[in-house]
Write a protein that holds these residues in place. Structure first.
Motif, short mmCIF file in Angstrom:
data_model
loop_
_atom_site.label_atom_id
_atom_site.label_comp_id
_atom_site.label_asym_id
_atom_site.label_seq_id
_atom_site.Cartn_x
_atom_site.Cartn_y
_atom_site.Cartn_z
N GLY A 65 95.54 82.28 1.07
CA GLY A 65 94.39 83.32 1.44
C GLY A 65 94.25 84.89 1.49
O GLY A 65 93.50 85.44 0.81
N ASN A 66 95.65 85.30 1.64
CA ASN A 66 95.64 86.75 1.28
C ASN A 66 95.57 87.31 -0.13
O ASN A 66 94.92 88.30 -0.37
CB ASN A 66 96.93 87.22 2.17
N ILE A 67 96.14 86.47 -0.92
CA ILE A 67 96.17 86.87 -2.41
C ILE A 67 94.68 86.81 -3.00
O ILE A 67 94.24 87.42 -3.48
CB ILE A 67 97.02 85.80 -3.23
N LEU A 68 93.80 85.54 -2.36
CA LEU A 68 92.52 85.54 -2.78
C LEU A 68 91.73 86.49 -2.48
O LEU A 68 90.92 87.26 -3.18
CB LEU A 68 91.77 84.24 -2.31
N GLY A 69 91.76 86.94 -1.33
CA GLY A 69 91.02 88.14 -0.48
C GLY A 69 91.61 89.47 -1.09
O GLY A 69 90.54 90.40 -1.45
N LYS A 70 92.61 89.71 -1.66
CA LYS A 70 93.15 91.05 -2.22
C LYS A 70 92.84 90.87 -3.69
O LYS A 70 92.38 92.05 -4.26
CB LYS A 70 94.50 91.34 -1.92
N HIS A 71 92.76 89.93 -4.29
CA HIS A 71 92.74 89.96 -5.86
C HIS A 71 91.54 89.38 -6.40
O HIS A 71 91.55 89.32 -7.63
CB HIS A 71 93.82 89.62 -6.58
N ARG A 72 90.49 88.82 -5.58
CA ARG A 72 89.48 88.06 -6.39
C ARG A 72 88.62 88.91 -7.13
O ARG A 72 88.41 89.88 -6.92
CB ARG A 72 88.50 87.78 -5.13
N GLY A 73 88.41 88.35 -8.41
CA GLY A 73 87.46 88.97 -9.52
C GLY A 73 88.43 90.19 -9.87
O GLY A 73 87.91 91.01 -10.58
N LYS A 74 89.59 90.23 -9.54
CA LYS A 74 90.07 91.52 -10.24
C LYS A 74 91.27 90.89 -11.25
O LYS A 74 91.78 89.90 -11.47
CB LYS A 74 91.04 92.21 -9.22
N THR A 75 91.97 92.01 -12.30
CA THR A 75 93.05 91.56 -13.21
C THR A 75 94.14 92.17 -12.74
O THR A 75 94.26 93.46 -12.43
CB THR A 75 92.65 92.16 -14.65
N LEU A 76 95.17 91.46 -12.53
CA LEU A 76 96.61 91.79 -12.14
C LEU A 76 97.18 92.32 -13.25
O LEU A 76 97.64 91.47 -14.21
CB LEU A 76 97.28 90.78 -11.47
N ALA A 77 97.26 93.71 -13.51
CA ALA A 77 97.97 94.20 -14.67
C ALA A 77 99.17 94.98 -14.34
O ALA A 77 99.29 95.80 -13.59
CB ALA A 77 96.91 95.23 -15.43
N ALA A 78 100.27 94.74 -15.26
CA ALA A 78 101.42 95.61 -15.28
C ALA A 78 101.21 96.88 -15.99
O ALA A 78 100.45 96.90 -16.63
CB ALA A 78 102.64 94.76 -15.73
N GLY A 79 102.20 97.65 -15.77
CA GLY A 79 102.07 99.09 -16.43
C GLY A 79 102.45 99.04 -17.85
O GLY A 79 103.16 98.20 -18.23
N HIS A 80 102.06 100.02 -18.70
CA HIS A 80 102.05 100.08 -19.98
C HIS A 80 103.65 100.92 -20.15
O HIS A 80 103.85 101.72 -19.48
CB HIS A 80 101.09 100.91 -20.77
N GLY A 81 104.01 100.17 -21.31
CA GLY A 81 105.48 101.04 -21.82
C GLY A 81 105.16 102.64 -22.32
O GLY A 81 104.05 102.92 -22.64
N GLU A 82 106.03 103.51 -22.01
CA GLU A 82 105.86 104.78 -22.40
C GLU A 82 106.05 105.17 -23.77
O GLU A 82 106.87 104.36 -24.39
CB GLU A 82 106.94 105.66 -21.74
N ASP A 83 105.38 105.86 -24.10
CA ASP A 83 105.33 106.29 -25.96
C ASP A 83 106.62 107.12 -26.05
O ASP A 83 107.14 107.72 -25.01
CB ASP A 83 104.38 107.11 -26.27
N SER A 84 107.36 106.89 -27.22
CA SER A 84 108.47 107.75 -27.53
C SER A 84 107.93 109.18 -27.88
O SER A 84 106.71 109.16 -28.55
CB SER A 84 109.23 107.11 -28.91
N ARG A 85 108.71 110.35 -27.55
CA ARG A 85 108.13 111.43 -28.06
C ARG A 85 109.42 112.50 -28.23
O ARG A 85 110.56 111.97 -27.83
CB ARG A 85 107.44 112.07 -26.85
N LYS A 86 109.22 113.53 -28.91
CA LYS A 86 110.40 114.17 -29.37
C LYS A 86 111.20 114.61 -28.20
O LYS A 86 112.54 114.69 -28.45
CB LYS A 86 109.82 115.71 -30.17
#
Length: 386
Positions: A65-86
């Motif tokens: 019930g709590n999961i439905l109330g908190k995430h209804r209609g949303k996308t559960l997305a994890a973070g993107h990996g960081e780009d390599s840089r100098k």
């Protein structure tokens, strides 16, 4: 005109009773997305960070019930990996997303594939993997993470599952045998959501028991509460059938079923839903033994079940299961008035669960197997000597 006036000046329309609005949720659909991998740096051979993963972790106190109330209609997305840089040749991995789910959840993908089940505290299942970061092998280009529509399907985990038609006394028994406080009334369908209680013993032993919404004929094809009830029986170790000694009649339009017929119907509904269910250990409790003539009815039920093969032809075809449940014990109880019968039932249930644990203990099973082999060898040698 009269109808309009009556509508305008009538009292507030009666709202549905609150207890009919079940707040118990046992299935939730979610959209999950793993993080994309970071871009690599070709000039320096830099590696992009791995995308974060979405995973679930089992928690005893979590609920859908709590999961439905908190995430209804949303996308559960994890973070993107960081780009390599100098200044940072190896990019940091994306942040994982953790979703706490109750024990007993099975996760299904949109194509029906089972991703896994969560049965223990802190057990994890990956819902969507993050994409790999950019490397020489993939042209230093990070990949997208997995994207899924998933379904979290909860099946209650309990030692014992109560099986019975409406108004058989399941809620009364649960209240008498444990510390649960289910809604009780003298009419069918009082229970419209599962209730779970704990049976306590003097030596601190605890056994969980689930009172599930009453079945009706046709539940195996989802009539009434149908599969919403039956799927919860699959995670129990022992089935406790409870039957009203007077039998059951859903309404004046339905046939009146005797006590024996209700037991056979319950057997048939379970078998039609999943034949494996009738293989589970089971106990039959005939309730309302304080009524006149109840003792005679109980003896008739016991005798009929003991000689079921001989009387099967006399049973209507629509009531006959292919396989009869083999009851470990049949006991008469009075859930509301007789505490002695409840105490006896508690001890029977405990013994049945202990026997079930012994039969499924690998060491004990192997020991019995070796004993039978050695016994056969000794017997064979003895016959050769003579």
């Amino acid at each position: 005109m009269v109808f309009i006036l009556r509508t305008l000046f009538s009292k507030e329309l009666k709202k549905p009773r609150n207890y009919l609005r079940s707040k118990f949720i046992d299935s939730v659909r979610l959209h999950v997305k793993g993080g994309s991998g970071g871009t690599g740096l070709p000039k320096y051979g830099g590696l992009g960070g791995q995308g974060g993963c979405v995973y679930c972790v089992g928690k005893e106190k979590a609920n859908l019930g709590n999961i439905l109330g908190k995430h209804r209609g949303k996308t559960l997305a994890a973070g993107h990996g960081e780009d390599s840089r100098k200044t940072k040749i190896i990019g940091s991995p994306g942040t994982d997303l953790k979703l706490e789910v109750p024990l007993g959840v099975t996760i299904y993908r949109e194509d029906g594939k089972v991703l896994g089940s969560v049965d223990n505290e802190d057990q994890t299942v990956i819902l969507a993997r993050g994409g790999p970061g950019g490397t020489k092998e993939n042209g230093f280009l990070g990949h997208y993470g997995q994207i899924h529509h998933i379904r979290l399907d909860l099946k209650l985990i309990a030692d014992i599952g109560l099986v019975g038609f409406p108004n058989a006394g399941k809620s009364s028994l649960l209240k008498a045998i444990s510390r649960a406080k289910p809604r009780i009334a003298n009419y069918p369908f009082t229970t419209i959501k599962p209730n779970k209680g704990i049976i306590h013993y003097n030596d601190q032993r605890q056994i969980s028991i689930a009172d599930l919404p009453g079945l009706i004929e046709g539940a195996h094809v989802n009539i009434g509460l149908g599969h919403k009830f039956l799927k919860h029986v699959e995670r129990t170790k022992l089935l406790l059938f409870i039957a009203d000694v007077q039998g059951f009649q859903l309404s004046p339009r339905h046939l009146k079923r005797s006590c024996l017929e209700t037991v056979l119907l319950l057997n048939k509904e379970l078998e039609l839903y999943n034949p494996d269910l009738v293989e589970k250990p089971a106990v039959l409790a005939v309730n309302k033994m304080d009524l006149e003539g109840a003792t005679d009815t109980l003896e008739e039920v016991k005798e009929s079940l003991a000689n079921i093969e001989r009387i099967m032809d006399s049973i209507p075809k629509e009531l006959r299961p292919d396989k009869i449940v083999s009851f470990e014990n049949i006991i008469g109880i009075s859930a509301l008035t007789n505490n002695d019968s409840i105490q006896e039932l508690k001890m029977i249930l405990r013994k049945c669960l202990d026997d079930f644990a012994d039969e499924n203990n690998p060491d004990i099973v192997e020991g019995r197997k070796l004993y039978r082999i050695n016994k056969a060898i000794i017997k064979e040698r003895g016959s050769q000597v003579t």
